[in-house]
Design an enzyme around this catalytic site. Structure first.
Site, short mmCIF file in Angstrom:
data_model
loop_
_atom_site.label_atom_id
_atom_site.label_comp_id
_atom_site.label_asym_id
_atom_site.label_seq_id
_atom_site.Cartn_x
_atom_site.Cartn_y
_atom_site.Cartn_z
N LYS A 73 -6.68 2.44 5.68
CA LYS A 73 -5.49 2.11 6.48
C LYS A 73 -4.82 0.92 5.82
O LYS A 73 -5.49 0.09 5.19
CB LYS A 73 -5.89 1.75 7.91
CG LYS A 73 -4.77 1.93 8.91
CD LYS A 73 -4.66 3.36 9.39
CE LYS A 73 -3.45 3.55 10.26
NZ LYS A 73 -3.43 4.89 10.89
N ASP A 124 2.46 5.65 10.07
CA ASP A 124 1.82 5.23 11.31
C ASP A 124 2.92 4.50 12.09
O ASP A 124 4.11 4.73 11.83
CB ASP A 124 0.60 4.32 11.03
CG ASP A 124 -0.26 4.08 12.27
OD1 ASP A 124 -0.96 5.00 12.70
OD2 ASP A 124 -0.20 2.97 12.84
P1 NDP Z 1 5.96 5.22 16.05
O1 NDP Z 1 6.28 3.92 15.41
O2 NDP Z 1 6.73 6.43 15.69
O3 NDP Z 1 6.04 5.05 17.65
C1 NDP Z 1 5.28 4.10 18.30
C2 NDP Z 1 5.68 4.08 19.77
O4 NDP Z 1 4.80 3.23 20.49
C3 NDP Z 1 7.09 3.52 19.99
O5 NDP Z 1 7.64 4.08 21.14
C4 NDP Z 1 6.79 2.04 20.16
O6 NDP Z 1 7.80 1.33 20.89
C5 NDP Z 1 5.51 2.07 20.97
N1 NDP Z 1 4.71 0.88 20.69
C6 NDP Z 1 4.32 0.39 19.50
N2 NDP Z 1 3.62 -0.75 19.65
C7 NDP Z 1 3.58 -0.97 20.97
C8 NDP Z 1 3.00 -1.99 21.76
N3 NDP Z 1 2.33 -3.00 21.20
N4 NDP Z 1 3.13 -1.89 23.11
C9 NDP Z 1 3.82 -0.86 23.68
N5 NDP Z 1 4.40 0.12 22.99
C10 NDP Z 1 4.27 0.07 21.65
O7 NDP Z 1 4.38 5.44 15.80
P2 NDP Z 1 3.54 6.79 15.93
O8 NDP Z 1 4.10 7.65 17.01
O9 NDP Z 1 3.36 7.34 14.59
O10 NDP Z 1 2.12 6.20 16.38
C11 NDP Z 1 1.73 6.06 17.75
C12 NDP Z 1 0.22 5.96 17.85
O11 NDP Z 1 -0.36 7.17 17.32
C13 NDP Z 1 -0.44 4.82 17.06
O12 NDP Z 1 -1.57 4.37 17.77
C14 NDP Z 1 -0.86 5.49 15.77
O13 NDP Z 1 -1.91 4.80 15.13
C15 NDP Z 1 -1.31 6.83 16.31
N6 NDP Z 1 -1.38 7.92 15.33
C16 NDP Z 1 -0.28 8.28 14.60
C17 NDP Z 1 -0.34 9.32 13.72
C18 NDP Z 1 0.84 9.83 12.99
O14 NDP Z 1 0.73 10.89 12.37
N7 NDP Z 1 1.99 9.18 13.03
C19 NDP Z 1 -1.62 10.02 13.46
C20 NDP Z 1 -2.70 9.61 14.34
C21 NDP Z 1 -2.56 8.58 15.21
P3 NDP Z 1 8.92 0.48 20.10
O15 NDP Z 1 9.91 1.49 19.61
O16 NDP Z 1 9.48 -0.43 21.15
O17 NDP Z 1 8.23 -0.24 18.99
#
Ligand code: NDP
Length: 444
Positions: free
Chosen positions: A124, A164
């Site tokens: 990561k 991510d």
């Molecule tokens: P994105 O950046 O596309 O979206 C993240 C979302 O979560 C946004 O709505 C963001 O809000 C919100 N967010 C981020 N940090 C916080 C926080 N500290 N508190 C509250 N809301 C938060 O990321 P992904 O959708 O790709 O990832 C989401 C989760 O899924 C993560 O845990 C990631 O590790 C996991 N994941 C992702 C994969 C992938 O293929 N992308 C694969 C496997 C797991 P805002 O817009 O306000 O920042």
């Protein structure tokens, strides 16, 4: 070293890394029995070698903002374990990024990748750079500066990064472009690339779709139909969007989505048209979820998470530790009978304990969200073959992989009373494969 001594050792040697300790503790708590059945593991000090990353790169990233000011951020890559394949794992850009968070994510990734059945090790990376409010040009300059440091340590057979939080198709495109310029090769070192330059169909959808496929497998064990079930989803990024897309197509009713500022509650359910609005809002205009509430006249709750809203199923898809003990108790009190994690480690240890005590269907992220990295693995295969597969073909492979992960969880996680502890199932299955691979390759 015995499994139960490892956590104390890690806390002593790596203090101030609570998320890393939390992730290790969760795994150790479930694999201890099977570890102790193999004295050869202890002799080879396997557990200590498996918990401590192979290596970590950290570097300064310097870039120039639109005002001409010079900015610095920290960049990292944690190469955790490559016993079963090249290092593989996403890159996160978020103000909160530090080594504790990246070490937890790389550790989890190692077990998750093992579960996928594909040959990928765990890694990561990321930076404390916050993309929020940055112009497109600033994002590009930052990505280029980040790769200028990282490119020597990655490659198609050594370490393959992906997206991510804060890293989507746009950022992967900029990073891959810079990587190619420096490395002078075109072998697909990143996954999550644009479809025009080596990306795979269904990769953007894979984590969200995969989580719903895993949920369907769990529901099937109880004979429950997803149709008309009320689902709360958190987040509104990549994972949340495609989770909601698949849920809508299956007739479920999604009532919440969120971002880091708050959540919306839509009692009528988010339909296709409203989801299209969210996708445009988030992916094109980079707006806030609050704007959905203003447009559709529904409730918006600032500074809160959606777990107090009544639902049958919860699918946390934002970030780590977003469901605490109180949230878990609120979900259970409202009748929630399934939690399937799109995010990595979204439930605190106290929340997990509540779910397991209540014996609901509870899928940890390392099983339920493995669809993303699985299709990344399929992207690597397509790049190596210099071919691209149809969406139907990739989607079918994704379904098969999620079903296989579910079967592994049943095999290793079914208790005497018939309850399936998916945490234990996923951890033991993921661990055994990596452990056997490490043993076979000698002391390294
Ligand atoms: P994105 O950046 O596309 O979206 C993240 C979302 O979560 C946004 O709505 C963001 O809000 C919100 N967010 C981020 N940090 C916080 C926080 N500290 N508190 C509250 N809301 C938060 O990321 P992904 O959708 O790709 O990832 C989401 C989760 O899924 C993560 O845990 C990631 O590790 C996991 N994941 C992702 C994969 C992938 O293929 N992308 C694969 C496997 C797991 P805002 O817009 O306000 O920042």
């Amino acid at each position: 070293m015995k499994a139960n001594e490892v956590l104390d050792m890690l806390k002593r040697r790596f203090p101030n890394e609570p998320e890393y300790h939390q992730a290790v503790s969760e795994v150790l708590g479930t694999i201890e029995d099977v570890y102790n059945e193999h004295p050869e593991f202890e002799k080879a000090n396997l557990i200590e070698r498996l918990c401590i990353p192979d290596r970590i790169f950290s570097f300064r990233v310097t870039w120039v903002d639109d005002k001409g000011q010079v900015q610095t951020n920290m960049g990292y890559r944690v190469q955790h374990n490559n016993a079963i394949g090249p290092y593989k794992g996403g890159v996160r850009f978020h103000a909160s990024v530090n080594l504790s968070i990246l070490k937890f994510l790389a550790f989890e990734q190692t077990f998750k990748n093992s579960l996928t059945t594909l040959p990928m090790g765990g890694a990561k990376g990321g930076s404390d750079f916050s993309p929020r409010g940055k112009s497109n040009a600033e994002i590009m300059r930052f990505c280029q500066a980040f790769i200028t440091e990282l490119w020597r340590h990655i490659g198609p057979d050594t370490d393959v990064p992906a997206g991510d939080i804060g890293v989507g198709g746009r950022e992967v495109g900029y990073m891959y472009g810079m990587y190619k310029k420096l490395a002078r090769e075109n072998t697909g070192t990143f996954t999550g690339k644009g479809i025009e330059f080596g990306g795979s169909l269904i990769r953007p959808e894979a984590t969200g779709y995969g989580n719903v496929y895993f949920l369907l497998q769990m529901l099937k064990t109880k004979g429950i139909d997803i149709k008309d079930k009320v689902v709360t989803v958190s987040g509104s990024g990549n994972v949340a969007q495609y989770t909601v897309e698949k849920l809508i197509s299956l007739g479920a009713k999604v009532v919440t989505m969120s971002d880091s500022d708050g959540y919306i509650y839509d009692p009528e359910g988010i339909d296709r048209e409203k989801l299209d609005y969210i996708m445009e809002l988030k992916n094109l205009y980079r707006g806030r979820i609050r704007e959905y509430a203003e447009k559709y006249g529904v409730k918006y709750v600032a500074g809160a998470r959606p777990w107090n809203e009544k639902c049958d199923i919860a699918m946390p898809s934002a970030t780590q530790n977003e469901i605490n003990g109180d949230d878990a108790r609120a979900l259970l009190a409202n009748g929630c009978f399934a939690v399937s994690e799109g995010a990595n480690m979204p439930s605190t240890p106290e929340a997990i304990e509540e779910f397991l005590k209540a014996k609901i269907l509870y899928a940890p992220g390392k099983a339920a969200n493995a669809g993303g990295v699985s299709v990344s693995g399929l992207e690597m295969t397509q790049n190596a073959q210099k071919l691209s597969w149809s969406a139907e073909e990739v989607d079918q492979k994704l379904k098969d992989i999620m079903a296989n992960i579910h079967a592994q969880c049943l095999k290793y996680g079914t208790q005497e009373d018939g309850y399936v502890n998916y945490v234990k199932g996923a951890n033991v299955a993921g661990f055994m494969k990596v452990a056997k691979a490490m043993m076979a390759q000698g002391i390294l």
